[in-house]
Scaffold this active site. Sequence first.
Site, mmCIF file in Angstrom:
data_model
loop_
_atom_site.group_PDB
_atom_site.id
_atom_site.type_symbol
_atom_site.label_atom_id
_atom_site.label_comp_id
_atom_site.label_asym_id
_atom_site.label_seq_id
_atom_site.Cartn_x
_atom_site.Cartn_y
_atom_site.Cartn_z
ATOM 1 C CD GLN A 142 33.452 27.693 -17.152
ATOM 2 O OE1 GLN A 142 32.977 27.676 -16.024
ATOM 3 N NE2 GLN A 142 34.302 26.774 -17.571
ATOM 4 C CD GLU A 155 9.189 41.415 -5.287
ATOM 5 O OE1 GLU A 155 8.441 41.921 -6.125
ATOM 6 O OE2 GLU A 155 9.990 42.059 -4.569
ATOM 7 N N GLY A 156 7.655 35.565 -6.749
ATOM 8 C CA GLY A 156 7.103 34.608 -7.716
ATOM 9 C C GLY A 156 8.220 33.927 -8.473
HETATM 10 N N1 CAA Z 1 -3.892 41.542 -10.094
HETATM 11 C C1 CAA Z 1 -5.145 41.639 -9.567
HETATM 12 N N2 CAA Z 1 -5.887 40.559 -9.220
HETATM 13 C C2 CAA Z 1 -5.339 39.342 -9.435
HETATM 14 C C3 CAA Z 1 -4.053 39.163 -9.962
HETATM 15 C C4 CAA Z 1 -3.324 40.325 -10.315
HETATM 16 N N3 CAA Z 1 -2.091 40.244 -10.817
HETATM 17 N N4 CAA Z 1 -3.771 37.857 -10.049
HETATM 18 C C5 CAA Z 1 -4.858 37.209 -9.583
HETATM 19 N N5 CAA Z 1 -5.801 38.104 -9.210
HETATM 20 C C6 CAA Z 1 -7.128 37.828 -8.675
HETATM 21 C C7 CAA Z 1 -7.941 37.016 -9.709
HETATM 22 O O1 CAA Z 1 -8.604 37.882 -10.607
HETATM 23 C C8 CAA Z 1 -8.908 36.257 -8.829
HETATM 24 O O2 CAA Z 1 -9.963 37.126 -8.450
HETATM 25 P P1 CAA Z 1 -11.450 36.557 -8.233
HETATM 26 O O3 CAA Z 1 -11.378 35.529 -7.174
HETATM 27 O O4 CAA Z 1 -12.236 37.770 -7.868
HETATM 28 O O5 CAA Z 1 -11.857 35.956 -9.566
HETATM 29 C C9 CAA Z 1 -8.079 35.988 -7.571
HETATM 30 O O6 CAA Z 1 -7.013 36.955 -7.558
HETATM 31 C C10 CAA Z 1 -7.494 34.586 -7.517
HETATM 32 O O7 CAA Z 1 -6.720 34.410 -8.715
HETATM 33 P P2 CAA Z 1 -6.220 32.982 -9.170
HETATM 34 O O8 CAA Z 1 -7.389 32.039 -9.227
HETATM 35 O O9 CAA Z 1 -5.394 33.155 -10.388
HETATM 36 O O10 CAA Z 1 -5.327 32.559 -7.918
HETATM 37 P P3 CAA Z 1 -4.430 31.293 -7.673
HETATM 38 O O11 CAA Z 1 -4.674 30.797 -6.304
HETATM 39 O O12 CAA Z 1 -4.551 30.319 -8.825
HETATM 40 O O13 CAA Z 1 -2.944 31.927 -7.602
HETATM 41 C C11 CAA Z 1 -0.860 32.630 -8.461
HETATM 42 C C12 CAA Z 1 -2.383 32.582 -8.632
HETATM 43 C C13 CAA Z 1 -0.348 33.287 -9.716
HETATM 44 C C14 CAA Z 1 -0.233 31.255 -8.331
HETATM 45 C C15 CAA Z 1 -0.514 33.486 -7.208
HETATM 46 O O14 CAA Z 1 -0.868 32.810 -6.024
HETATM 47 C C16 CAA Z 1 0.945 33.892 -7.133
HETATM 48 O O15 CAA Z 1 1.354 34.845 -7.780
HETATM 49 N N6 CAA Z 1 1.752 33.170 -6.328
HETATM 50 C C17 CAA Z 1 3.126 33.559 -6.072
HETATM 51 C C18 CAA Z 1 3.209 34.378 -4.835
HETATM 52 C C19 CAA Z 1 4.474 35.172 -4.768
HETATM 53 O O16 CAA Z 1 4.894 35.802 -5.736
HETATM 54 N N7 CAA Z 1 5.092 35.186 -3.583
HETATM 55 C C20 CAA Z 1 6.249 35.953 -3.330
HETATM 56 C C21 CAA Z 1 6.040 36.713 -2.053
HETATM 57 S S1 CAA Z 1 6.901 38.232 -1.807
HETATM 58 C C22 CAA Z 1 8.520 37.866 -1.590
HETATM 59 O O17 CAA Z 1 9.090 37.256 -2.416
HETATM 60 C C23 CAA Z 1 9.243 38.300 -0.358
HETATM 61 C C24 CAA Z 1 9.903 39.613 -0.394
HETATM 62 O O18 CAA Z 1 9.945 40.291 0.622
HETATM 63 C C25 CAA Z 1 10.588 40.133 -1.635
#
Ligand code: CAA
Length: 388
Positions: A343, A370-371
């Site tokens: 702008q 990455e989320g």
């Molecule tokens: N570190 C370690 N462990 C973790 C964690 C972390 N940051 N976050 C979650 N966990 C563990 C939890 O402790 C839990 O463990 P238990 O089952 O033993 O209790 C387990 O993982 C499940 O956790 P949640 O119940 O919180 O999982 P969820 O299904 O509700 O999902 C979410 C959480 C935050 C939505 C996650 O799925 C997420 O981050 N989604 C986004 C994915 C993403 O960023 N994708 C981008 C891909 S890469 C990309 O962009 C391409 C590229 O090439 C750049």
Amino acid sequence: MSSILFPLSEEHEMIRQTARDFAQEKIAPIAAEFDESGEFPHKTIQKMGEMGFMGIEVPEEFGGAGMDTLSYVLALEEICKVDAAHGVVMSVNNSLYAYGFLHFGTQEQKQKYLRPVASGQAIGAYSLTEPMSGSDAGTMRSRAVREGDFYILNGRKSWVTSGPVADYVVVFMMTEPEKKHKGISAFIVETKTVGFTVGKKEPKLGIRASATSEILFEDCRIPAANRLGQEGEGFKIAMTVLDAGRIGIAAQALGIAEAAHQASLSYAREREAFGQKIGEFQGISFKIADMKTRIEASRLLTYNAALAKERSKITGERFTQEAAMAKLFASETAMFVTHAAVQIHGGMGYSKELPVERYFRDAKITEIYEGTSEIQRLVISRMELGLR
Ligand code: CAA
């Protein structure tokens, strides 16, 4: 000038200056051309490897530079000030790829698969997302089945940064689907393996010189020794690695925002309208103030996340929330700042004669990969409310 309060060490100043000089000399002259063509800039990426930028935190014994997280952030910020497409390749190699090995890899895996990437001789990728599994990463469909000393991989992965050019990919697949996220495992795949192919290359709005594609696995047989971590540990590995990755994306967003702000300052000081410099109009100067303030806040959050990650090397504490806050704020700042920069530049902001429109296009992805920003808010709020 940054008004950061804590002083940087000599080593930090040095890596920042080295990255700044490199980006100005080698990347700045070609950034627009590669953005336009969408070609992957093999030569400059290779040079970045030779400079030691691809494994900044990786110990020297595994081919890296053995420096700290803040060094990585400072170097990445400088690269992204000039070109975010080069920056994302650097970010994926350093964090999404290398961090998984440092935390979960065996000595043999680190020597064989981390060393070549950290030393810049090979390119790494990380593959979690699928066509029907994005933010809900735990719902993936790709399958890995154990057969003796091998795993047979089948599935389709999408949005893989460096997918078409990677030598090695860390890929996440279901080994026991009935266990949902606890049935996911991580594997290291050499991309020359039979049964691995590169699928559709994505035509993108921004970071166009980076290569993003689908990758396909059809009865792709890999040694069981290439499983990263334990069976069922894949989701935890994916999330742990994303915590590190998100600091890199925050640094990338910060770099893009700084570049757009600098360009806007120069333009506001020079361009005249209605008989005065446009920077003298409050409509412009207040934009400049808001840009600067949000950039400084992003910088503090990003450097703070880097320090939290550094601390975790000693305490083992997670830095999930610090990383999510840095990525959320810095990426939304990058959008705000680049929008304002276009702008301020008026018609010239919309023209490909200046890099401002590229900064605007490049900024958007930082709110998505990455989320997404929504996922960062979910992560931050769940931790804040004590729900996780
Ligand atoms: N570190 C370690 N462990 C973790 C964690 C972390 N940051 N976050 C979650 N966990 C563990 C939890 O402790 C839990 O463990 P238990 O089952 O033993 O209790 C387990 O993982 C499940 O956790 P949640 O119940 O919180 O999982 P969820 O299904 O509700 O999902 C979410 C959480 C935050 C939505 C996650 O799925 C997420 O981050 N989604 C986004 C994915 C993403 O960023 N994708 C981008 C891909 S890469 C990309 O962009 C391409 C590229 O090439 C750049």
